[in-house]
Design an enzyme around this catalytic site. Structure first.
Site, PDB file in Angstrom:
ATOM      1  CG  ASP A 258      -1.739   1.234   1.385  1.00  0.00           C
ATOM      2  OD1 ASP A 258      -2.648   1.425   0.566  1.00  0.00           O
ATOM      3  OD2 ASP A 258      -1.462   2.026   2.311  1.00  0.00           O
ATOM      4  CG  HIS A 261       2.744   7.458  -2.642  1.00  0.00           C
ATOM      5  ND1 HIS A 261       1.870   6.511  -3.136  1.00  0.00           N
ATOM      6  CD2 HIS A 261       2.038   8.190  -1.755  1.00  0.00           C
ATOM      7  CE1 HIS A 261       0.680   6.676  -2.564  1.00  0.00           C
ATOM      8  NE2 HIS A 261       0.768   7.686  -1.724  1.00  0.00           N
ATOM      9  CD  GLU A 291      -2.295   3.016  -3.207  1.00  0.00           C
ATOM     10  OE1 GLU A 291      -3.168   3.881  -3.390  1.00  0.00           O
ATOM     11  OE2 GLU A 291      -1.996   2.596  -2.075  1.00  0.00           O
TER      12      GLU A 291
END
EC number: 3.2.1.141
Length: 588
Positions: A258, A261, A291
């Site tokens: 998840d 970034h 992701e």
């Protein structure tokens, strides 16, 4: 029968059936104690670099906590099971206790993936999910992806507020219940993926600050609090061992990481992925999916297999709904052109600034990657659940348009992911739900209003007053859709069954080595994409998501029989409204 375990640096490890070693990193503590229920606390021996350790006579099933210098009792941050909630004692677990029946399973190649994202709590826990496996396999699903299952406070949660990532939440079942689910899935030919959260901890039940403050950075903050300090070896091992535990001890076939970034040290992902490849058994298929809002293709093409393609979702969503709020505003201009880029190159944003002026330039060129480097979806937990009222596409667009978009989604060579309930035409909302109380419940509600302030429903006080309370039990109950095996819209189920069968027969055998050739705009609602498949054949997808026919003009009309038509056949040189057509042109 076979038994599996994976050693971890943190936590409780059985030395023998009646003896356990406990290890805790507590660099700001002088003398923590092991506190076993019903016994006097035992001081832990200080080791180097902030570690404490003690070995005592106790076995599987023993409830324990750690007592800090100030007397506070805390669970093990690497607890493998909790007695009940995250504030309660941790439980010693024997990973060798489970007998695996399908230990010969080696997974499935990446090209065969058809992911199904599901929430274990809404389906009745691990046993409830297990009861649905056969119906999903019969439909054509090849992999179940469970939203995060790490222990969280209360009895219901999306999963992204977990605080004990090693412990399957007790509301869903025991560690052996999860292993039973994985084992049965393998017996049915299904892979199991877990969604794992390594970028933050939830706001309730995370005690690490009390004894391991250096676990977090004080110079970087995320939307969820202080950033985790992946510069530290102890932190890197905490999460790396968690990755390997799920893959080796629980035998899951893949992980979805998840929001990577929000992990500043990008080298950690490369490091842990390389360790995964060194550790898994030869011949076993294990897949790692990210992701990453930054559209960074740099992780892909090596040990990381694929990344969620939100750009594909946003293009299709805007084309179907016409919505332009928040990030959808970046896809309103030349939506068909952007969808063509998503089909041909994966990412739409490859370094450009956002068109709506919100955010910063993101992305890098991705056209060199194979289509299997991208996970395509037209709905998921975020894109439905982060809407104020959890609206599914079934309640936003005409059925015929959604059917055509579904065909484009499932027949595109990118890896398709289906969100639970899509396959039955579910209209129940998927809402954001938690189980917080008092001031924290208020803070969570306000935090979501700030996070999604660019959506008018969250900004308008009158509409905002009608948004379902995340902490109300009925919000959770309303989010439970019918899924395959429970009824639903038979026509939608038949469509999914037909499309997934066509994918398995016509696309999957040709997908290894496939590369996009081109994608072109037919009109503002229609596109045509072409891929050279691994066997040299050419796959062509022609999709019109609009309400009017799309004239083909100089674009070629297929001269061979399509293997799928959803909608109506081409007539008078135009693609009818709400139609997707797929055909194969054999290699010259």
């Amino acid at each position: 029968m076979a038994r599996h375990a994976h050693p971890t640096l943190w936590g409780a490890s059985l030395v023998s059936p009646g003896r356990t070693c406990f290890r805790l990193w507590a660099p700001i503590q002088r003398q923590p104690h092991l506190a076993i229920e019903g016994r006097e606390p035992v001081p832990m021996r200080k080791q180097d670099a902030g570690w404490f350790e003690v070995e005592v006579e106790c076995g599987a099933g023993t409830p324990y906590r750690y007592r800090l210098d100030d007397g506070k009792l805390v669970p093990d941050p690497a607890s493998k099971a909790q007695a009940k909630d995250v504030h309660d004692p941790s439980i010693v677990v024997d990973p060798h206790a489970f007998d695996w029946r399908n230990d010969g399973w080696r997974g499935r190649p990446l090209e065969e993936l058809v992911l199904y994202e599901a929430h274990a709590g809404l389906l009745g826990g691990f046993e409830g999910v297990r009861g649905h496996l056969k119906a999903l396999a019969d439909l054509g699903i090849t992999a179940i992806q469970l939203m995060p299952i790490g222990a969280f406070p209360g009895s219901r949660n999306w999963g992204y507020d977990g605080v004990l990532p090693y412990a399957p939440d007790a509301a869903y079942g025991t560690p052996d219940d999860l292993k039973r689910l994985v084992d049965e899935a393998h017996g049915l030919g299904l892979q199991v993926f877990l969604d794992v959260v390594y970028n933050h901890f939830g706001p309730d039940g995370n005690y690490l600050h009390a004894y391991a403050e250096p676990f977090f950075r004080n110079d970087i903050h995320t939307p969820w609090g202080a950033a985790i300090d992946f510069r530290r070896h102890e932190v890197r091992r905490f999460f790396a061992d968690n990755v390997l535990m799920w893959l080796m001890e629980y035998r899951v076939d893949g992980l979805r990481f998840d929001a990577v970034h929000a992990i500043p040290e990008r080298d950690w992902l490369d490091e842990v992925a390389a360790e995964v490849r060194r550790t898994i058994e030869p011949g076993r298929h294990v897949h790692l999916v990210l992701e990453n809002e930054e559209n960074d293709p740099g992780y892909l093409g090596r040990e990381i297999d694929a990344q969620w393609n939100d750009d594909f979702h946003h293009c299709v969503h805007v084309m179907l709904t016409g919505e332009d709020q928040s990030y959808y505003g970046n896809y309103v201009r030349d939506t068909a052109g952007k969808l063509a880029i998503a089909l041909e190159e994966g990412f739409v944003y490859q370094g450009q600034a956002p068109e709506n002026g919100i955010g910063h330039p993101r992305g890098a060129p991705s056209g060199h990657l194979p289509p299997t480097a991208f996970v395509a979806h037209i709905q998921n937990h975020d894109q439905v659940g982060n809407r104020a009222f959890g609206d599914r596409l079934t309640t936003l667009v005409e059925r015929e348009a959604l059917d055509a978009a579904t065909a484009l989604h499932l027949l595109c060579p990118q890896l398709p992911m289906i969100f639970m309930g899509e396959e039955t035409g579910a209209k129940e909302p998927f809402l954001f739900f938690t189980d917080y109380h008092d001031d924290l419940a208020d803070a969570v509600r306000e935090g979501r209003r700030r996070e999604f302030k660019d959506f008018p429903e969250f900004a308008d006080p009158q509409i905002r007053a009608r948004i379902p309370d995340p902490n109300a039990p009925e919000t959770f109950a309303r989010s439970r859709p019918a899924i395959a095996g429970e009824g639903g819209d038979e026509a939608v189920l038949a469509l999914y069954r037909r499309l997934l069968a066509a994918r398995a027969q016509q696309i999957v055998p040709r997908l290894a080595g496939a590369r996009a050739q081109s994608a072109e705009v037919v009109n503002e609602k229609a596109v045509i994409g072409r891929w050279r498949m691994g066997d040299g054949a050419h796959l062509v997808l022609l999709s019109n998501l609009g309400a009017d026919p799309a004239p083909l003009g100089v674009l070629a009309v297929p001269t061979i029989e399509p293997f799928v038509v959803v909608g109506r056949p081409i007539a008078a040189g135009a693609v009818p409204a709400h139609t997707t057509i797929a055909w194969l042109e054999e290699a010259a």
